[in-house]
Design a protein around this motif. Structure first.
Motif, PDB file in Angstrom:
ATOM      1  N   ARG A 100       0.881  -1.227  -0.083  1.00 37.23           N
ATOM      2  CA  ARG A 100      -0.181  -0.122  -0.024  1.00 37.23           C
ATOM      3  C   ARG A 100       0.872   1.309  -0.003  1.00 37.23           C
ATOM      4  NH1 ARG A 100      -2.412   2.993   4.176  1.00 37.23           N
ATOM      5  NH2 ARG A 100      -1.463   1.886   5.880  1.00 37.23           N
ATOM      6  N   ALA A 101       0.581   2.181  -0.776  1.00 38.80           N
ATOM      7  CA  ALA A 101       1.104   3.566  -0.854  1.00 38.80           C
ATOM      8  C   ALA A 101       0.892   4.078   0.216  1.00 38.80           C
ATOM      9  CB  ALA A 101       0.783   4.432  -2.180  1.00 38.80           C
ATOM     10  N   VAL A 102       1.614   4.896   1.134  1.00 41.10           N
ATOM     11  CA  VAL A 102       1.244   5.346   2.351  1.00 41.10           C
ATOM     12  C   VAL A 102       2.012   7.017   2.521  1.00 41.10           C
ATOM     13  CG1 VAL A 102       1.145   3.280   3.882  1.00 41.10           C
ATOM     14  CG2 VAL A 102       3.384   4.442   3.609  1.00 41.10           C
ATOM     15  N   ALA A 103       2.660   7.232   1.772  1.00 37.62           N
ATOM     16  CA  ALA A 103       2.987   8.808   1.473  1.00 37.62           C
ATOM     17  C   ALA A 103       3.146   9.123  -0.021  1.00 37.62           C
ATOM     18  CB  ALA A 103       4.363   8.850   2.162  1.00 37.62           C
ATOM     19  N   PRO A 104       2.654  10.507   0.000  1.00 32.29           N
ATOM     20  CA  PRO A 104       2.903  10.896  -1.542  1.00 32.29           C
ATOM     21  C   PRO A 104       4.012  11.358  -1.832  1.00 32.29           C
ATOM     22  CG  PRO A 104       2.028  12.605   0.192  1.00 32.29           C
ATOM     23  CD  PRO A 104       2.153  11.198   0.951  1.00 32.29           C
ATOM     24  N   PRO A 105       4.388  11.217  -3.241  1.00 30.76           N
ATOM     25  CA  PRO A 105       3.556  11.389  -4.341  1.00 30.76           C
ATOM     26  C   PRO A 105       2.796   9.979  -4.740  1.00 30.76           C
ATOM     27  CG  PRO A 105       5.543  11.410  -5.111  1.00 30.76           C
ATOM     28  CD  PRO A 105       5.805  11.346  -3.770  1.00 30.76           C
ATOM     29  N   CYS A 106       3.273   9.007  -4.156  1.00 33.37           N
ATOM     30  CA  CYS A 106       2.666   7.628  -4.535  1.00 33.37           C
ATOM     31  C   CYS A 106       1.204   7.482  -3.859  1.00 33.37           C
ATOM     32  CB  CYS A 106       3.647   6.624  -3.776  1.00 33.37           C
ATOM     33  SG  CYS A 106       5.146   6.819  -4.339  1.00 33.37           S
ATOM     34  N   ARG A 107       0.504   6.767  -4.944  1.00 36.85           N
ATOM     35  CA  ARG A 107      -0.895   6.542  -4.679  1.00 36.85           C
ATOM     36  C   ARG A 107      -1.272   5.116  -4.909  1.00 36.85           C
ATOM     37  NH1 ARG A 107      -4.268  12.049  -6.472  1.00 36.85           N
ATOM     38  NH2 ARG A 107      -2.914  13.228  -5.296  1.00 36.85           N
ATOM     39  N   THR A 108      -0.593   4.608  -5.958  1.00 37.21           N
ATOM     40  CA  THR A 108      -0.885   3.214  -6.398  1.00 37.21           C
ATOM     41  C   THR A 108       0.072   2.164  -5.792  1.00 37.21           C
ATOM     42  OG1 THR A 108      -1.320   4.073  -8.521  1.00 37.21           O
ATOM     43  CG2 THR A 108      -0.768   1.757  -8.471  1.00 37.21           C
ATOM     44  N   PRO A 109      -0.678   1.284  -5.268  1.00 31.77           N
ATOM     45  CA  PRO A 109       0.379   0.187  -4.463  1.00 31.77           C
ATOM     46  C   PRO A 109       1.259  -0.288  -5.323  1.00 31.77           C
ATOM     47  CG  PRO A 109      -2.113  -0.801  -4.550  1.00 31.77           C
ATOM     48  CD  PRO A 109      -1.842   0.770  -5.213  1.00 31.77           C
ATOM     49  N   ILE A 110       2.489  -1.039  -4.768  1.00 28.94           N
ATOM     50  CA  ILE A 110       3.540  -1.746  -5.599  1.00 28.94           C
ATOM     51  C   ILE A 110       2.828  -3.318  -5.607  1.00 28.94           C
ATOM     52  CG2 ILE A 110       5.436  -0.237  -4.883  1.00 28.94           C
ATOM     53  CD1 ILE A 110       6.008  -2.374  -2.744  1.00 28.94           C
ATOM     54  N   LYS A 111       3.474  -4.029  -6.364  1.00 30.41           N
ATOM     55  CA  LYS A 111       3.100  -5.228  -6.709  1.00 30.41           C
ATOM     56  C   LYS A 111       3.946  -6.253  -5.737  1.00 30.41           C
ATOM     57  CE  LYS A 111       1.839  -9.021  -8.787  1.00 30.41           C
ATOM     58  NZ  LYS A 111       0.478  -9.884  -8.408  1.00 30.41           N
ATOM     59  N   THR A 112       3.231  -6.870  -4.741  1.00 29.58           N
ATOM     60  CA  THR A 112       3.782  -7.623  -3.787  1.00 29.58           C
ATOM     61  C   THR A 112       3.656  -9.056  -4.141  1.00 29.58           C
ATOM     62  OG1 THR A 112       1.853  -7.778  -2.292  1.00 29.58           O
ATOM     63  CG2 THR A 112       3.760  -6.119  -1.765  1.00 29.58           C
ATOM     64  N   LEU A 113       4.712 -10.093  -3.626  1.00 35.21           N
ATOM     65  CA  LEU A 113       4.682 -11.508  -4.227  1.00 35.21           C
ATOM     66  C   LEU A 113       4.350 -12.181  -3.038  1.00 35.21           C
ATOM     67  CD1 LEU A 113       7.562 -10.793  -6.559  1.00 35.21           C
ATOM     68  CD2 LEU A 113       5.253 -10.482  -7.025  1.00 35.21           C
ATOM     69  N   PRO A 114       3.891 -13.314  -3.170  1.00 31.44           N
ATOM     70  CA  PRO A 114       3.656 -14.644  -2.169  1.00 31.44           C
ATOM     71  C   PRO A 114       5.062 -15.193  -1.868  1.00 31.44           C
ATOM     72  CG  PRO A 114       2.669 -15.064  -4.151  1.00 31.44           C
ATOM     73  CD  PRO A 114       3.208 -13.675  -4.531  1.00 31.44           C
ATOM     74  N   VAL A 115       5.338 -15.096  -0.661  1.00 35.48           N
ATOM     75  CA  VAL A 115       6.902 -15.717  -0.357  1.00 35.48           C
ATOM     76  C   VAL A 115       6.768 -16.924   0.606  1.00 35.48           C
ATOM     77  CG1 VAL A 115       8.832 -15.027   1.085  1.00 35.48           C
ATOM     78  CG2 VAL A 115       8.025 -13.319  -0.461  1.00 35.48           C
ATOM     79  N   VAL A 116       7.336 -17.744   0.596  1.00 39.80           N
ATOM     80  CA  VAL A 116       7.397 -18.779   1.409  1.00 39.80           C
ATOM     81  C   VAL A 116       8.951 -18.832   1.980  1.00 39.80           C
ATOM     82  CG1 VAL A 116       7.209 -21.286   1.375  1.00 39.80           C
ATOM     83  CG2 VAL A 116       5.526 -19.946   0.095  1.00 39.80           C
ATOM     84  N   VAL A 117       9.240 -19.282   3.089  1.00 44.77           N
ATOM     85  CA  VAL A 117      10.501 -19.281   3.728  1.00 44.77           C
ATOM     86  C   VAL A 117      10.645 -20.881   3.991  1.00 44.77           C
ATOM     87  CG1 VAL A 117      12.197 -18.649   5.578  1.00 44.77           C
ATOM     88  CG2 VAL A 117      10.625 -16.946   4.474  1.00 44.77           C
ATOM     89  N   GLN A 118      11.586 -21.581   3.597  1.00 48.96           N
ATOM     90  CA  GLN A 118      11.647 -22.824   3.841  1.00 48.96           C
ATOM     91  C   GLN A 118      13.288 -23.463   4.043  1.00 48.96           C
ATOM     92  OE1 GLN A 118       9.658 -25.142   0.813  1.00 48.96           O
ATOM     93  NE2 GLN A 118       7.895 -25.158   1.636  1.00 48.96           N
ATOM     94  N   ALA A 119      13.532 -24.028   5.143  1.00 52.98           N
ATOM     95  CA  ALA A 119      15.055 -24.369   5.269  1.00 52.98           C
ATOM     96  C   ALA A 119      15.983 -23.275   5.068  1.00 52.98           C
ATOM     97  CB  ALA A 119      15.426 -25.433   4.395  1.00 52.98           C
ATOM     98  N   GLU A 120      15.622 -21.996   5.546  1.00 48.79           N
ATOM     99  CA  GLU A 120      16.627 -21.170   5.490  1.00 48.79           C
ATOM    100  C   GLU A 120      16.610 -20.268   4.056  1.00 48.79           C
ATOM    101  OE1 GLU A 120      20.144 -21.315   7.617  1.00 48.79           O
ATOM    102  OE2 GLU A 120      19.156 -22.163   9.435  1.00 48.79           O
ATOM    103  N   CYS A 121      15.565 -20.715   3.289  1.00 48.56           N
ATOM    104  CA  CYS A 121      15.654 -20.005   1.843  1.00 48.56           C
ATOM    105  C   CYS A 121      14.532 -19.403   1.612  1.00 48.56           C
ATOM    106  CB  CYS A 121      15.811 -21.122   0.803  1.00 48.56           C
ATOM    107  SG  CYS A 121      17.642 -21.974   0.991  1.00 48.56           S
ATOM    108  N   ILE A 122      14.350 -18.345   0.836  1.00 43.75           N
ATOM    109  CA  ILE A 122      13.289 -17.516   0.447  1.00 43.75           C
ATOM    110  C   ILE A 122      12.765 -17.847  -0.942  1.00 43.75           C
ATOM    111  CG2 ILE A 122      12.067 -15.136   0.226  1.00 43.75           C
ATOM    112  CD1 ILE A 122      14.452 -14.253   2.234  1.00 43.75           C
ATOM    113  N   TYR A 123      11.427 -18.213  -1.070  1.00 42.53           N
ATOM    114  CA  TYR A 123      10.882 -18.724  -2.434  1.00 42.53           C
ATOM    115  C   TYR A 123       9.863 -17.683  -2.823  1.00 42.53           C
ATOM    116  CZ  TYR A 123      13.675 -23.071  -1.393  1.00 42.53           C
ATOM    117  OH  TYR A 123      14.339 -24.074  -1.293  1.00 42.53           O
ATOM    118  N   VAL A 124       9.628 -17.598  -4.191  1.00 46.95           N
ATOM    119  CA  VAL A 124       8.448 -16.787  -4.398  1.00 46.95           C
ATOM    120  C   VAL A 124       7.457 -17.823  -5.057  1.00 46.95           C
ATOM    121  CG1 VAL A 124       9.472 -16.055  -6.706  1.00 46.95           C
ATOM    122  CG2 VAL A 124       7.724 -14.696  -5.701  1.00 46.95           C
TER     123      VAL A 124
END
Length: 129
Positions: free
Chosen positions: A94-118
């Motif tokens: 979510r955009a929380v401070a101007p001039p930004c109004r449109t949210p950024i594209k977040t990605l689903p993350v999974v953490v397994q065995a000390e690794c980060i996956y999308v």
């Protein structure tokens, strides 16, 4: 019965949509308070954040201007765009401070065995959920 939530706390897609996990990095590679860029063939540039001991990912592009969020300053759960200083909530996009109004594209993350996956759509290489 409540829906299953993966370790990242993000809802998963319907079982009707086949997905796969793509490794982005190891958890130790993401310092506290400093985002990193991950480049993976077939995917857009991704920024990975650590907030406390939780990990988040987003497309590494400000929704307001042509700037990499990985070049911005991270403060607690916010990332500041290096171009105009607008801010986004890292967890929600979510955009929380101007001039930004449109949210950024977040990605689903999974953490397994000390690794980060999308999580990606298995049938469409390069498609991020």
């Amino acid at each position: 019965m409540p829906p299953f939530l993966p370790p990242s706390g993000l809802p998963t897609l319907s079982a009707a949509v086949p997905t796969r996990l793509i490794k982005l990095c190891r958890t130790a590679e993401v310092p506290h308070g400093r985002p990193i860029t991950v480049i993976h063939a077939g995917l857009p540039r991704i920024v990975v954040f650590r907030v406390d001991e939780k990990f988040f990912a987003a497309v590494d592009r400000c929704s307001h201007g042509n700037a990499r969020l990985s070049d911005g300053a991270q403060s607690q759960g916010l990332i500041y765009c290096p171009l105009h200083g607008g801010a986004f909530d890292i967890a929600t996009g979510r955009a929380v401070a101007p001039p930004c109004r449109t949210p950024i594209k977040t990605l689903p993350v999974v953490v397994q065995a000390e690794c980060i996956y999308v999580e990606t759509v298995a049938t469409s290489p390069g498609s991020i959920i």
